[in-house]
Design a protein around this motif. Structure first.
Motif, PDB file in Angstrom:
ATOM      1  N   ASP A 336       0.843  -1.209   0.000  1.00 39.77           N
ATOM      2  CA  ASP A 336       0.000   0.000   0.000  1.00 39.77           C
ATOM      3  C   ASP A 336       0.874   1.254   0.000  1.00 39.77           C
ATOM      4  OD1 ASP A 336      -2.121  -1.680   0.129  1.00 39.77           O
ATOM      5  OD2 ASP A 336      -2.885  -0.995   2.063  1.00 39.77           O
ATOM      6  N   MET A 339       2.280   1.746  -3.312  1.00 35.13           N
ATOM      7  CA  MET A 339       1.236   2.206  -4.240  1.00 35.13           C
ATOM      8  C   MET A 339       0.916   3.684  -4.007  1.00 35.13           C
ATOM      9  SD  MET A 339      -0.388   1.094  -6.768  1.00 35.13           S
ATOM     10  CE  MET A 339      -1.323   2.214  -7.813  1.00 35.13           C
ATOM     11  N   LEU A 340       0.936   4.080  -2.733  1.00 35.09           N
ATOM     12  CA  LEU A 340       0.712   5.508  -2.442  1.00 35.09           C
ATOM     13  C   LEU A 340       1.801   6.355  -3.092  1.00 35.09           C
ATOM     14  CD1 LEU A 340      -0.319   5.401   1.348  1.00 35.09           C
ATOM     15  CD2 LEU A 340      -1.768   6.043  -0.577  1.00 35.09           C
ATOM     16  N   ARG A 341       3.031   5.842  -3.053  1.00 34.05           N
ATOM     17  CA  ARG A 341       4.124   6.565  -3.710  1.00 34.05           C
ATOM     18  C   ARG A 341       3.882   6.608  -5.218  1.00 34.05           C
ATOM     19  NH1 ARG A 341       9.064   7.166  -2.012  1.00 34.05           N
ATOM     20  NH2 ARG A 341       8.951   8.675  -3.708  1.00 34.05           N
ATOM     21  N   VAL A 342       3.442   5.471  -5.779  1.00 31.05           N
ATOM     22  CA  VAL A 342       3.160   5.450  -7.220  1.00 31.05           C
ATOM     23  C   VAL A 342       2.099   6.486  -7.568  1.00 31.05           C
ATOM     24  CG1 VAL A 342       2.154   4.077  -9.106  1.00 31.05           C
ATOM     25  CG2 VAL A 342       3.837   3.042  -7.563  1.00 31.05           C
ATOM     26  N   ILE A 428      10.400   1.413  -4.156  1.00 32.63           N
ATOM     27  CA  ILE A 428       9.020   1.217  -4.615  1.00 32.63           C
ATOM     28  C   ILE A 428       8.914   0.045  -5.588  1.00 32.63           C
ATOM     29  CG2 ILE A 428       7.038   2.315  -5.720  1.00 32.63           C
ATOM     30  CD1 ILE A 428       8.265   5.018  -4.986  1.00 32.63           C
ATOM     31  N   ALA A 429       9.786   0.040  -6.599  1.00 36.67           N
ATOM     32  CA  ALA A 429       9.692  -1.008  -7.614  1.00 36.67           C
ATOM     33  C   ALA A 429       9.900  -2.388  -6.997  1.00 36.67           C
ATOM     34  CB  ALA A 429      10.726  -0.746  -8.704  1.00 36.67           C
ATOM     35  N   THR A 431       9.471  -3.229  -3.825  1.00 37.09           N
ATOM     36  CA  THR A 431       8.345  -3.559  -2.941  1.00 37.09           C
ATOM     37  C   THR A 431       7.149  -4.033  -3.756  1.00 37.09           C
ATOM     38  OG1 THR A 431       9.099  -1.878  -1.381  1.00 37.09           O
ATOM     39  CG2 THR A 431       6.846  -2.658  -1.125  1.00 37.09           C
ATOM     40  N   LEU A 432       6.894  -3.347  -4.868  1.00 37.88           N
ATOM     41  CA  LEU A 432       5.758  -3.751  -5.699  1.00 37.88           C
ATOM     42  C   LEU A 432       5.983  -5.147  -6.262  1.00 37.88           C
ATOM     43  CD1 LEU A 432       5.028  -0.404  -7.599  1.00 37.88           C
ATOM     44  CD2 LEU A 432       3.597  -1.504  -5.884  1.00 37.88           C
ATOM     45  N   ALA A 433       7.252  -5.462  -6.576  1.00 37.78           N
ATOM     46  CA  ALA A 433       7.551  -6.791  -7.117  1.00 37.78           C
ATOM     47  C   ALA A 433       7.464  -7.856  -6.022  1.00 37.78           C
ATOM     48  CB  ALA A 433       8.949  -6.783  -7.722  1.00 37.78           C
ATOM     49  N   THR A 435       5.712  -7.719  -3.103  1.00 36.55           N
ATOM     50  CA  THR A 435       4.446  -7.821  -2.358  1.00 36.55           C
ATOM     51  C   THR A 435       3.278  -7.934  -3.316  1.00 36.55           C
ATOM     52  OG1 THR A 435       4.275  -5.415  -2.317  1.00 36.55           O
ATOM     53  CG2 THR A 435       5.307  -6.453  -0.418  1.00 36.55           C
ATOM     54  N   ARG A 436       3.131  -9.073  -3.878  1.00 39.56           N
ATOM     55  CA  ARG A 436       2.065  -9.232  -4.882  1.00 39.56           C
ATOM     56  C   ARG A 436       0.746  -9.617  -4.237  1.00 39.56           C
ATOM     57  NH1 ARG A 436       3.274  -8.653  -9.961  1.00 39.56           N
ATOM     58  NH2 ARG A 436       5.448  -8.524 -10.563  1.00 39.56           N
TER      59      ARG A 436
ATOM     60  N   ASN B  52       8.290   0.465 -15.004  1.00 40.01           N
ATOM     61  CA  ASN B  52       8.860   1.168 -13.838  1.00 40.01           C
ATOM     62  C   ASN B  52       9.756   2.327 -14.260  1.00 40.01           C
ATOM     63  OD1 ASN B  52       7.559  -0.397 -11.930  1.00 40.01           O
ATOM     64  ND2 ASN B  52       9.237  -1.871 -11.746  1.00 40.01           N
ATOM     65  N   LEU B  57       9.879   5.048 -11.435  1.00 33.32           N
ATOM     66  CA  LEU B  57      10.122   4.331 -10.183  1.00 33.32           C
ATOM     67  C   LEU B  57      11.546   3.808 -10.113  1.00 33.32           C
ATOM     68  CD1 LEU B  57       6.753   2.367  -9.818  1.00 33.32           C
ATOM     69  CD2 LEU B  57       7.400   4.558  -8.826  1.00 33.32           C
ATOM     70  N   ILE B  58      12.156   3.549 -11.253  1.00 36.73           N
ATOM     71  CA  ILE B  58      13.582   3.186 -11.256  1.00 36.73           C
ATOM     72  C   ILE B  58      14.297   3.991 -12.337  1.00 36.73           C
ATOM     73  CG2 ILE B  58      13.294   0.867 -10.303  1.00 36.73           C
ATOM     74  CD1 ILE B  58      13.461  -0.311 -13.031  1.00 36.73           C
ATOM     75  N   ARG B  84       4.838  12.207 -12.174  1.00 37.76           N
ATOM     76  CA  ARG B  84       4.070  10.960 -12.194  1.00 37.76           C
ATOM     77  C   ARG B  84       2.656  11.204 -11.665  1.00 37.76           C
ATOM     78  NH1 ARG B  84       7.412   7.980  -9.599  1.00 37.76           N
ATOM     79  NH2 ARG B  84       6.565   8.297  -7.516  1.00 37.76           N
ATOM     80  N   THR B  94      -1.869  -6.994 -10.093  1.00 40.97           N
ATOM     81  CA  THR B  94      -2.409  -7.378  -8.781  1.00 40.97           C
ATOM     82  C   THR B  94      -3.287  -6.274  -8.174  1.00 40.97           C
ATOM     83  OG1 THR B  94      -0.273  -6.674  -7.914  1.00 40.97           O
ATOM     84  CG2 THR B  94      -0.636  -9.039  -8.128  1.00 40.97           C
ATOM     85  N   ARG B  96      -3.706  -3.781  -6.475  1.00 39.30           N
ATOM     86  CA  ARG B  96      -3.120  -2.881  -5.470  1.00 39.30           C
ATOM     87  C   ARG B  96      -4.084  -1.766  -5.030  1.00 39.30           C
ATOM     88  NH1 ARG B  96       1.307  -4.535  -3.929  1.00 39.30           N
ATOM     89  NH2 ARG B  96       2.741  -5.679  -5.259  1.00 39.30           N
ATOM     90  N   ILE B  98      -6.249  -0.094  -2.112  1.00 38.97           N
ATOM     91  CA  ILE B  98      -6.014  -0.012  -0.666  1.00 38.97           C
ATOM     92  C   ILE B  98      -7.136  -0.778   0.040  1.00 38.97           C
ATOM     93  CG2 ILE B  98      -5.741   1.523   1.313  1.00 38.97           C
ATOM     94  CD1 ILE B  98      -3.552   2.000  -0.713  1.00 38.97           C
ATOM     95  N   LEU B 113      -4.513  12.850  -4.108  1.00 38.82           N
ATOM     96  CA  LEU B 113      -3.059  12.865  -4.202  1.00 38.82           C
ATOM     97  C   LEU B 113      -2.594  13.514  -5.506  1.00 38.82           C
ATOM     98  CD1 LEU B 113      -2.206   9.310  -2.808  1.00 38.82           C
ATOM     99  CD2 LEU B 113      -1.722  11.500  -1.719  1.00 38.82           C
TER     100      LEU B 113
END
Lengths: 436, 222
Positions: A336, A339-342, A428-429, A431-433, A435-436, B52, B57-58, B84, B94, B96, B98, B113
């Protein structure tokens, strides 16, 4: 929906865990609040009731008992002392004032105190109705006595022998209410004051021919612990001050006694000399309220400190519990957070949101703790007359309570700090990978 | 900012290595405003890595990605987050969503946000568009897989991003749901005018896109 709203949503989402953490903190805060209310009000009450009194003189026995019975009116007296002591001390140049007290009777549990108007003045007592007593069997009642008994001016009542209210009634010598005092917030509120002569007369003595004159008391047999024989009355020995006691047969005033004397010093020299002088007398003892109450509070303090330490330990435990709850919750919510960062949430904002979660938990526990603490004090005061008489009230907030609440909230923030700091290190990347 | 003719996504000589091993080597390509692109590639070809990199993200080992004219990797982290936030909506395989929030709240948070404010009417319209009006107050765990996918798409679109990227959005779905999902992505992107980039190994989607790019697994150096 904001990040603050998200904090609340997470707390609601794990309601049982949240409730248990709040409960734990509530218990610790409530315990601390009860301690604060109790100890501060007790100390304040002690100080207020002993105001202006430098020394108490009474029969030999426990000095603490003498103070408790003469100033706070919560224990049985140590015995009686000769009335001549009044003049003896009044003649002392280092003594500013001597207020005699004669105890031994009560009305519906409220003590009847034979004394002088100076006793009322010492507590700043002001008449709300009527006038000050001027003759025997006239009584001025405290505000609480008036409120609880419903007594009004002109009403007559009969005192009971003893201080617990279950002794025999002095039906032949009824008192008349001539004055009602305004509330003072002191012991005076729950007393019935009357001339010393009323007490003597109620017990078959005659007042001395002129105020202040006393008779010789030689030959009276006071035993060591202050209890006396009771030829005329059959009473429980610890139930009353033996003002009349063995002297019931000595009507005429030759053996008059009082229970205690409240002394105000004229000069500081008195503090050095007077207690020693009095304690050398075979029948007398002198006790300083400040000394005895400091001793009592230090004795009580051991218990209070132990409970306080327990409550602080409980608070630390609840802090640890909040930490564990947040830490494990955030491990589950790492996805989460990523995802908030995303979605564009700044790390600082997410950090604040996690801290807020800890603060909300702690604030809920702290505020509930304060409420529960006050409720327990209110229930205790309602259930135990001794506490109510002591002036314990839940309707007062102490500055220390604010400190407790702030400490609890600070602890909540601290407990959230370590989990929250992780947000700055999150990949982030990855963690996303992961925590599926 | 981009001019009307400038592509929203520009990828040039992109390559990313982890511990000295190349995990993604993308061909140069651009995506214009409103263009729908399918990025096909087998597992291990680096599709997720490319997504990403595109979303910032990367940071790639070499090459660059321009989003709305700005080189993502050259921006400080805060500006990258801001770009972004304002420009890209992401849909993951998946979902994602919340878990502690309802569908409506998930959308509201994403919108807040991205835009700094909530537009309840826009959220309700989007929820209606993906057919979840009756499930707007449901939590993600109460949704079916298809409903969850629709909620995730709605969330990606609720801030009206210029670009929507989706990483394997249909790989766990059966044929019917995979088609429905891609149709929904296309329809909603069409409706909002967003540039759509879907990375997938799912060949079932090929027919529904007029532009397909292929990402080959990076060659291991001899």
């Amino acid at each position: 929906m904001t990040l603050a709203g998200l904090s609340l949503a997470y707390l609601k989402d794990r309601a049982l865990n949240t409730a248990l953490n709040i409960l734990l903190l509530t218990l610790s805060v409530a315990t601390l609040v009860i301690l604060v209310l109790f100890s501060s009000q007790l100390a304040e009450r002690f100080e207020r009731d002993a105001q202006g009194i430098d020394l108490v003189v009474g029969a030999k026995g426990s000095p603490l008992q003498l103070i408790l019975s003469s100033i706070y009116q919560v224990d049985v007296p140590t015995g009686n002392i000769p009335l001549a002591t009044v003049d003896l001390l009044r003649a002392d140049p280092t003594v500013a004032e001597v207020i005699p007290l004669a105890l031994g009777d009560s009305f519906r549990g409220y003590r009847i105190v034979g004394t002088e108007p100076a006793y009322v003045e010492n507590f700043g007592g002001v008449l709300a109705q009527g006038q000050m007593f001027a003759a025997d069997y006239q009584a001025v009642i405290g505000a609480q006595v008036a409120r609880e008994t419903g007594a009004g001016l002109g009403q007559k009542f009969v005192g009971s022998h003893g201080l617990s209210g279950d002794g025999h009634d002095h039906e032949e010598t009824p008192f008349e209410v001539v004055g009602i005092l305004a509330p003072t917030g002191t012991v005076l509120d729950r007393l019935i004051v009357t001339p010393v002569g009323s007490i003597w007369a109620a017990h078959g003595f005659e007042a001395p021919p002129a105020e202040g004159s006393t008779d010789d008391h030689d030959g009276h047999d006071h035993d060591g612990d202050g209890q006396q024989d009771h030829a005329a009355h059959d009473h429980e020995p610890d139930d009353h001050a033996p003002v009349e006691t063995e002297h019931a047969a000595h009507a005429g005033g030759g053996d008059l006694e009082v229970t205690a004397l409240l002394i105000k010093y004229r000069s500081s020299m008195a503090a050095v000399r007077l207690p020693n002088f009095i304690n050398k007398q075979t029948e007398l003892q002198a006790a300083a309220p400040a000394v005895e109450m400091t001793r009592l509070l230090s004795l009580l303090g051991v218990g209070i400190d132990a409970v306080r330490a327990f409550a602080i330990l409980l608070m630390a435990t609840s802090g640890l519990s909040i930490f564990v709850a947040l830490y494990s919750a955030l491990r589950q919510r790492e996805g989460d957070m990523a995802m908030l960062r995303v979605m564009g949430a700044r790390p600082g904002a997410i950090f604040g949101h996690i801290i807020l979660e800890g603060v909300l938990l702690a604030a809920a526990g702290a505020l509930l703790g304060v409420a529960v603490g006050h409720a327990v004090v209110a229930a205790s005061a309602a259930s135990f007359p001794q506490l109510r008489d002591m002036g314990l009230t839940a309707a007062r907030f102490e500055p220390a309570e604010l400190m407790i609440v702030m400490a609890a909230i600070g602890m909540g923030a601290l407990a959230a700090l370590i989990p929250a700091l992780k947000v700055f290190r999150v990949d982030i990347a990855k963690t996303l990978a992961d925590t599926r | 900012m981009t001019t009307p003719d400038e592509p929203l996504i520009e990828v040039q000589d992109l390559r990313h290595e982890i511990a000295g091993r190349c995990v993604m080597a993308a061909p140069a390509f651009t995506a214009a405003k409103g263009q729908h692109t399918l990025l096909l590639g087998p597992s291990g070809s680096g599709k997720t890595t490319l997504i990403n990199v595109i979303t910032g993200l990367i940071t790639p080992t070499s090459g660059e990605v321009r989003i709305a004219g700005q080189v993502m990797s050259a921006l400080p982290a805060a500006q990258r987050d801001q770009l972004r936030r304002r420009t890209v909506g992401v849909v993951f395989q998946t979902l994602r969503l919340i878990g502690a929030l309802s569908v409506r709240q998930n959308l509201a948070l994403a919108q807040r946000l991205a835009l700094g404010e909530n537009e309840p009417a826009a959220i309700e319209a989007l929820i209606a568009q993906v057919g979840l009006t009756h499930r707007a107050d449901a939590r993600p765990r109460e949704l079916s897989q298809g409903e969850g996918q629709r909620a995730a798409i709605a969330r990606a679109l609720c801030a009206k991003p210029a670009i929507v990227v989706a990483d394997e959005p249909t790989s766990a779905l059966d044929d019917a749901n995979a088609v429905a999902m891609s149709d929904l992505l296309l329809a909603t992107a069409e409706a909002t005018g967003a540039t759509l980039l879907i990375a997938t190994h799912d060949n079932r989607l090929r027919a529904r896109f007029d532009r397909t790019l292929t990402l080959a697994p990076p060659r291991v150096a001899a």
